[in-house]
Motif scaffolding. Structure first.
Motif, PDB file in Angstrom:
ATOM      1  N   ILE B  82      -6.783  -2.882  -7.261  1.00  0.00           N
ATOM      2  CA  ILE B  82      -5.948  -3.857  -7.654  1.00  0.00           C
ATOM      3  C   ILE B  82      -6.330  -4.617  -8.707  1.00  0.00           C
ATOM      4  N   GLU B  83      -7.786  -4.674  -8.872  1.00  0.00           N
ATOM      5  CA  GLU B  83      -7.966  -5.277 -10.082  1.00  0.00           C
ATOM      6  C   GLU B  83      -7.780  -4.701 -11.440  1.00  0.00           C
ATOM      7  N   GLY B  84      -7.335  -3.460 -11.469  1.00  0.00           N
ATOM      8  CA  GLY B  84      -6.639  -2.914 -12.638  1.00  0.00           C
ATOM      9  C   GLY B  84      -5.448  -2.502 -12.591  1.00  0.00           C
ATOM     10  N   LEU B  85      -4.633  -2.884 -11.574  1.00  0.00           N
ATOM     11  CA  LEU B  85      -3.164  -2.849 -11.588  1.00  0.00           C
ATOM     12  C   LEU B  85      -2.611  -3.626 -12.788  1.00  0.00           C
ATOM     13  N   SER B  86      -2.815  -4.501 -13.087  1.00  0.00           N
ATOM     14  CA  SER B  86      -2.356  -5.346 -14.301  1.00  0.00           C
ATOM     15  C   SER B  86      -3.519  -6.294 -14.835  1.00  0.00           C
ATOM     16  N   MET B 114      -0.727  -1.828  -3.603  1.00  0.00           N
ATOM     17  CA  MET B 114      -1.299  -0.457  -4.181  1.00  0.00           C
ATOM     18  C   MET B 114      -0.278   0.615  -3.705  1.00  0.00           C
ATOM     19  N   SER B 115       0.144   0.618  -2.478  1.00  0.00           N
ATOM     20  CA  SER B 115       0.836   1.685  -1.940  1.00  0.00           C
ATOM     21  C   SER B 115       2.430   1.448  -2.561  1.00  0.00           C
ATOM     22  N   ALA B 116       2.821   0.094  -2.542  1.00  0.00           N
ATOM     23  CA  ALA B 116       4.179  -0.065  -3.239  1.00  0.00           C
ATOM     24  C   ALA B 116       4.338   0.396  -4.698  1.00  0.00           C
ATOM     25  N   ALA B 117       3.125  -0.108  -5.437  1.00  0.00           N
ATOM     26  CA  ALA B 117       3.118   0.678  -6.851  1.00  0.00           C
ATOM     27  C   ALA B 117       3.346   1.909  -6.682  1.00  0.00           C
ATOM     28  N   SER B 118       2.564   2.659  -6.052  1.00  0.00           N
ATOM     29  CA  SER B 118       2.484   4.108  -6.065  1.00  0.00           C
ATOM     30  C   SER B 118       3.894   4.700  -5.779  1.00  0.00           C
ATOM     31  N   LEU B 119       4.592   4.024  -4.629  1.00  0.00           N
ATOM     32  CA  LEU B 119       6.003   4.446  -4.498  1.00  0.00           C
ATOM     33  C   LEU B 119       6.996   3.926  -5.660  1.00  0.00           C
ATOM     34  N   LEU B 120       6.837   3.026  -6.454  1.00  0.00           N
ATOM     35  CA  LEU B 120       7.803   2.651  -7.427  1.00  0.00           C
ATOM     36  C   LEU B 120       7.496   3.485  -8.622  1.00  0.00           C
ATOM     37  N   ARG B 121       6.192   3.991  -8.777  1.00  0.00           N
ATOM     38  CA  ARG B 121       6.018   5.047  -9.452  1.00  0.00           C
ATOM     39  C   ARG B 121       7.151   6.366  -9.522  1.00  0.00           C
ATOM     40  N   GLU B 122       7.131   6.718  -8.469  1.00  0.00           N
ATOM     41  CA  GLU B 122       7.722   7.999  -8.069  1.00  0.00           C
ATOM     42  C   GLU B 122       8.878   7.878  -7.902  1.00  0.00           C
ATOM     43  N   ASN B 123       9.537   6.803  -7.265  1.00  0.00           N
ATOM     44  CA  ASN B 123      10.730   6.295  -6.832  1.00  0.00           C
ATOM     45  C   ASN B 123      11.136   5.100  -7.152  1.00  0.00           C
ATOM     46  N   PRO B 124      11.703   4.694  -8.439  1.00  0.00           N
ATOM     47  CA  PRO B 124      11.693   3.490  -8.945  1.00  0.00           C
ATOM     48  C   PRO B 124      13.042   2.625  -8.258  1.00  0.00           C
ATOM     49  N   LYS B 125      13.938   3.316  -7.543  1.00  0.00           N
ATOM     50  CA  LYS B 125      14.863   2.600  -6.930  1.00  0.00           C
ATOM     51  C   LYS B 125      14.771   3.107  -5.131  1.00  0.00           C
ATOM     52  N   PRO B 126      13.871   2.591  -4.772  1.00  0.00           N
ATOM     53  CA  PRO B 126      13.695   3.146  -3.088  1.00  0.00           C
ATOM     54  C   PRO B 126      14.966   2.490  -2.248  1.00  0.00           C
ATOM     55  N   SER B 127      15.290   3.256  -1.164  1.00  0.00           N
ATOM     56  CA  SER B 127      16.012   2.718  -0.143  1.00  0.00           C
ATOM     57  C   SER B 127      15.199   2.071   0.825  1.00  0.00           C
ATOM     58  N   ASP B 128      15.658   1.161   1.938  1.00  0.00           N
ATOM     59  CA  ASP B 128      14.967   0.736   2.828  1.00  0.00           C
ATOM     60  C   ASP B 128      14.059   1.754   3.683  1.00  0.00           C
ATOM     61  N   ASP B 129      14.995   2.976   3.882  1.00  0.00           N
ATOM     62  CA  ASP B 129      14.236   3.862   4.887  1.00  0.00           C
ATOM     63  C   ASP B 129      12.908   4.645   3.952  1.00  0.00           C
ATOM     64  N   GLU B 130      13.329   4.751   2.643  1.00  0.00           N
ATOM     65  CA  GLU B 130      12.278   5.256   1.767  1.00  0.00           C
ATOM     66  C   GLU B 130      11.111   4.188   1.628  1.00  0.00           C
ATOM     67  N   ILE B 131      11.273   3.034   1.841  1.00  0.00           N
ATOM     68  CA  ILE B 131      10.229   1.989   1.566  1.00  0.00           C
ATOM     69  C   ILE B 131       9.542   2.072   2.851  1.00  0.00           C
ATOM     70  N   ASP B 132      10.449   2.171   4.046  1.00  0.00           N
ATOM     71  CA  ASP B 132       9.461   2.142   5.554  1.00  0.00           C
ATOM     72  C   ASP B 132       8.517   3.384   5.398  1.00  0.00           C
ATOM     73  N   ALA B 133       9.184   4.590   5.116  1.00  0.00           N
ATOM     74  CA  ALA B 133       8.376   5.473   4.994  1.00  0.00           C
ATOM     75  C   ALA B 133       7.056   5.588   4.421  1.00  0.00           C
ATOM     76  N   ALA B 134       7.436   5.291   3.150  1.00  0.00           N
ATOM     77  CA  ALA B 134       6.080   4.999   2.160  1.00  0.00           C
ATOM     78  C   ALA B 134       5.148   4.093   2.571  1.00  0.00           C
ATOM     79  N   MET B 135       5.498   2.895   3.528  1.00  0.00           N
ATOM     80  CA  MET B 135       4.649   1.812   3.452  1.00  0.00           C
ATOM     81  C   MET B 135       3.970   1.742   5.004  1.00  0.00           C
TER      82      MET B 135
END
Lengths: 737, 161
Positions: B82-86, B114-135
């Motif tokens: 997280i210290e290096g995320l931004s 950190m999990s969310a950042a990884s998700l958005l990198r792969e899927n910039p527009k995730p749906s609710d279900d995709e968020i649930d799955a990734a998180m």
């Protein structure tokens, strides 16, 4: 004594506070001794650059209290919250109680914060008046400056510091508190002070504090409460790279209270080495009398306990006769298991015992209590122990028990170095202060019109008092107050009884405490009565609550009322009806897909009134999904609506976790569960997509926010499951067939 | 009995810097090397079994549970905490988190971000279900899931601008 003046004096005596976090051993700020600082009380200091420092004396475990109470002070002070720095106070009686539990921070300190803020504001106004040679009444503080209307002059707070520091604090009767309509923060949403640090990973929790030369420690404890160490073999442990030694800690002497449990401590140069060393350690224990504790058998014993008459704790009319002559009779037995807090941050503490005393950095809900426990553990005077409170990675009641801090203190004294004790998740789940297992028995009659005719309520649960008085099997009035002696329903013939139950593990309080099992029982039972009467559940609930009134308990009932008088905080059935009516209007009776059901429950606790409607679906293979939750709370005056909404959302998830999965079991006196795979809590995919929270507008005295929304969740869900699939589940966790 | 392992100098690329973590057992999980060795206390300990996600960091941009990953297996890969995320907390997720008041106690939030950042990198527009799955590997005991979901959507919207 004048709270402000008392604070002023103690501020001078108490000195400053060290900022937790880097640099840890930096200079101590003795604000009271700086001429450039105006420190009118121990709560607040204003520097010449205008920085207002407010000391947060309650522990931050997620409620936002570290921001909310200082914001109340800032509001009365007319400080700009953006220019307020918040520092965490040390454990010190000068602040009053710092025991952050019972959802009472705002209730107990709202008025104090207002008075402290108003006092400082009036002193700044007076300082400005003196500077300008005008009457103080013509000077008004507003957003970090004092203004003189007639001459259109202004002076910033910082410019008034020197003069204000020479003034006397006004007497309490001379304080002018702002009108609620003048509040700029109270009642409005404002962000948490710690939010930016949290998202950058810079927020300082218990294990984020380090000292030079610090050792890392794990502890092997008796798997059964009260067991004693027979032998240990540390050969393999000492071969682990980084392990330096092992230390035997003597077992506690009964009662266990908040003492360290005792055991074998592994001292290492890193957390991982300490954990590996613990894994390699071989120990053998004489288990003692609690080794017979089996949670399945115990549940049966609790049910047996409530099957015969207990001690009457509230009574009116003749419940037995009324039920006996009723047109319809119903009874239900409800059970709930042991629960663990499972805070995301397991217990941990950094303690440094020196020749002159002891310094503690730990996530704790009660720094004065931690200080006293450590002092007693080490045989020190409490003045020799200094307790710093870090942020808490969750509390829920677990971190008001400083046993883990005492443990670190013992090891630090033994090895003569600063010690960070780290609990693994396994330690946390297996050596907790558990939420009590309980059985509730309800019996009631219905007349031809579907009105309740007589109610018998019995409860049996391991009492928290067993933690302080071993062998005690009777609950205390403060436990029965949570859902038994305050039963809100309009039933003329009522009898409430408590039945005996022993304890075989450490029993402690967990978010909303005994309300959890009592309200699960009684609110499920009301729904059973509604169904038996053939009346809509929400209508029946309102009918059962009866007319708006202040509940009268009778003088023989011991009712501590969460530490407040019934005059100030009555049991107001009108307010309870109000939240039920509101949630009924917004969420009840809507059309649902097949296999879905709605459940309702309501309860008053911690002086707040909550009603909740849960929509659940049950699949063919018995999987429960919570689709939507609607919650209405009336908690009187609100400091920060956004943080109350957050607490409501969190309470829903906490309540669903315990309702659907929460269960600690024991075999041979030992806890079976060890980590999140066998003690699951709700994950995002299991959380409802929609949680609608409504706050009732009210100017009544503030009620609690952290706990009161938890109790109605489990029964509302059980009632929803019944509505969805016809199965009445009377045991937590809820597991449809 | 656990065999004593040779001490080695482990070099790790952390937040763009090459860090020399001397005298560390290569079996040590990355989490402890970061916290105790590199002094990066952003990643948190929650379970030690990869069940709660409080320790989540990125290894070559992908979310990884650092409490399970032995240091010796990281190799040349880039570790981001997280210290290096931004540089200054200005990642769209960090901003969204503050704006929506997501955090309660805050302990799990670093792992969540950190999990969310990884998700958005792969899927910039995730749906609710995709968020649930990734998180769903990240537990929040305070129950901030609704706001986490909303903050990810908000950051996705901001990121797309």
């Amino acid at each position: 004594m004048n709270a402000t003046r008392r604070g002023f004096l103690q501020g001078l005596i108490g000195g400053g506070a060290l900022v937790i976090g880097a640099p840890l051993l930096g200079p101590v700020r003795l604000l009271a001794q700086e001429a450039t600082t105006f420190k009118p009380s121990l709560w607040v200091a204003i520097a010449i650059d205008g920085t207002v420092t407010i000391f947060a004396h309650r522990s931050e475990m997620g409620t936002g209290i570290r921001t909310c109470l200082p914001a109340v002070l800032a509001d009365e002070l007319e400080a700009d919250l953006k220019r307020v720095k918040i520092e965490q106070a040390l454990g010190d009686e000068a602040y009053g109680s710092q025991n952050t539990d019972g959802s009472r921070s705002v209730r107990d300190f709202f008025q104090t914060m207002r008075e402290v803020g108003a006092s400082a504001r009036q002193m700044l106004e007076q300082a400005a008046a003196k500077t300008w040679g005008v009457p103080a009444g013509e000077c008004r503080a507003s957003l970090h400056a004092v203004h003189h209307g007639p001459s259109k002059r202004s002076l910033a707070f910082g410019a008034l510091v020197a003069k204000a520091a020479t003034l006397k604090a006004p007497a309490q009767e001379a304080l002018r508190l702002k009108k609620p309509s003048e509040w700029r923060y109270i009642g409005h949403d404002f962000p948490s002070y710690d939010a930016p640090a949290i998202v950058r990973g810079e927020a300082v929790f218990g294990a984020d504090v380090s000292l030079p030369g610090m050792k890392f420690v794990t502890v092997a404890r008796s798997p059964v409460l009260g067991g004693s160490l027979v032998s240990h073999d540390a050969k393999a442990t000492l071969k682990v790279q980084g392990v330096e030694r092992v230390v035997v800690l003597k077992a506690f002497t009964a009662p266990h209270t908040f003492q360290a449990l005792g055991g074998v401590a592994v001292v290492a140069t890193s957390t991982w080495a300490a954990m590996q060393g613990l894994r390699a350690l071989s120990t053998s224990w004489k288990k003692g009398p609690n080794a017979s504790y089996d949670s399945t058998t115990f549940r049966k014993a609790l049910l047996k306990s409530v099957s015969s008459p207990g001690k009457s704790v509230r009574q009116s009319g003749d419940a037995k006769k009324a039920i006996g002559s009723a047109a319809k009779r119903l009874s239900g037995d409800y059970t709930t298991p042991l629960l663990a807090h499972a805070t995301m941050e397991p217990p941990c503490a950094l303690v440094h015992v020196t020749k002159s005393g002891c310094e503690v950095w730990a996530p704790n809900q009660n720094p004065q209590g931690a200080r006293d426990t450590v002092a007693a553990t080490l045989g020190l005077k409490k003045e020799q122990v200094k307790v710093h409170t870090t942020l808490l990675g969750g509390g829920f009641g677990r971190k008001s028990k400083p046993d883990f801090i005492a443990e670190a203190a013992l090891v630090s004294r033994e090895i003569g170095a600063p010690v960070r004790v780290v609990w693994t998740r396994e330690d946390d789940l297996r050596h907790g202060y558990y939420h009590a297992p309980a059985a509730i028995h309800c019996e009631a009659g219905l007349d031809e019109k579907g009105q309740i005719q007589g109610w018998l309520l019995r409860t049996a649960f391991s009492s928290i008092t067993s933690t302080f008085a071993p062998g005690r099997t009777e609950p205390a009035p403060f436990e029965l107050m949570m859902g038994v002696t305050d039963l809100p329903y309009a039933v003329e013939d009522l009898r409430c009884e408590s039945c005996p139950a022993p304890a075989h593990v450490r029993i402690g309080w967990l978010r909303s405490v005994c309300n959890i099992f009592h309200v699960f029982g009684t609110s499920s039972f009301v729904d059973e009565l509604a169904n038996a009467a053939g009346v809509d559940s929400a209508d029946f609930l309102l009918q059962a609550l009866g007319k708006p009134r202040l509940l009268s308990l009778g003088s023989e009932v011991k009712y501590p009322n969460y530490g407040k008088s019934l005059k100030e905080y009555p049991i107001d059935i009108g307010r309870l009806r109000g939240v039920v009516e509101a949630v009924k209007k917004s969420a009840w009776g809507r059309k649902l897909p097949k296999g879905h059901g709605l459940g309702i429950a309501a309860h008053r606790s911690f002086h707040s009134y909550v009603a909740v409607v849960v929509e659940a679906s049950v699949s063919r293979d018995g999987e429960v999904r919570v689709e939507r939750v609607d919650l209405v709370i009336d908690l009187g005056t609100v400091v920060n609506p956004d943080r109350v909404r957050a607490q409501m959302e969190g309470s829903v998830i906490f309540g669903l976790s315990l309702a659907l999965w929460g269960e600690i079991t024991t075999k041979g006196g030992q806890v079976v569960q060890s980590n999140f795979h066998d003690y699951p809590v709700a994950r995002m995919s299991q959380a409802p997509k929609t949680i609608n929270v409504t706050l009732v507008k009210s100017d009544l005295p503030p009620g609690g926010a952290g706990e009161p929304a938890v109790p109605p969740i489990a029964p509302a869900l059980a009632n929803a499951i019944f509505a969805a699939c016809g199965q009445r589940l009377r045991d937590l966790p809820l597991r449809p067939a | 009995m656990i065999p004593a392992l040779e001490e080695v100098h482990v070099k790790l690329k952390i937040n763009g810097e090459l860090r020399d973590l001397s005298h560390v057992d290569p079996q040590t999980p990355l989490l402890w090397a970061l916290r105790d060795g590199a002094g990066l206390t952003g990643p948190k300990f929650g379970c030690g079994m990869g069940l709660c996600g409080a320790c989540t960091v990125h290894v070559d941009g992908q979310a990884a549970r650092s409490c399970l990953l032995p240091l010796g297996q990281v190799g040349e890969r880039e570790v981001t905490t997280i210290e290096g995320l931004s540089p200054d907390g200005s990642h769209p997720l960090q901003k969204a988190w503050v704006e929506l008041g997501v955090a309660q106690c805050g302990y799990c939030q670093v792992g969540q971000i950190m999990s969310a950042a990884s998700l958005l990198r792969e899927n910039p527009k995730p749906s609710d279900d995709e968020i649930d799955a990734a998180m769903s590997g990240n537990i929040c005991r305070c129950g901030t899931y609704g706001r986490i979901r909303a903050a990810i959507h908000l950051a996705a919207k901001e990121g797309a601008k």
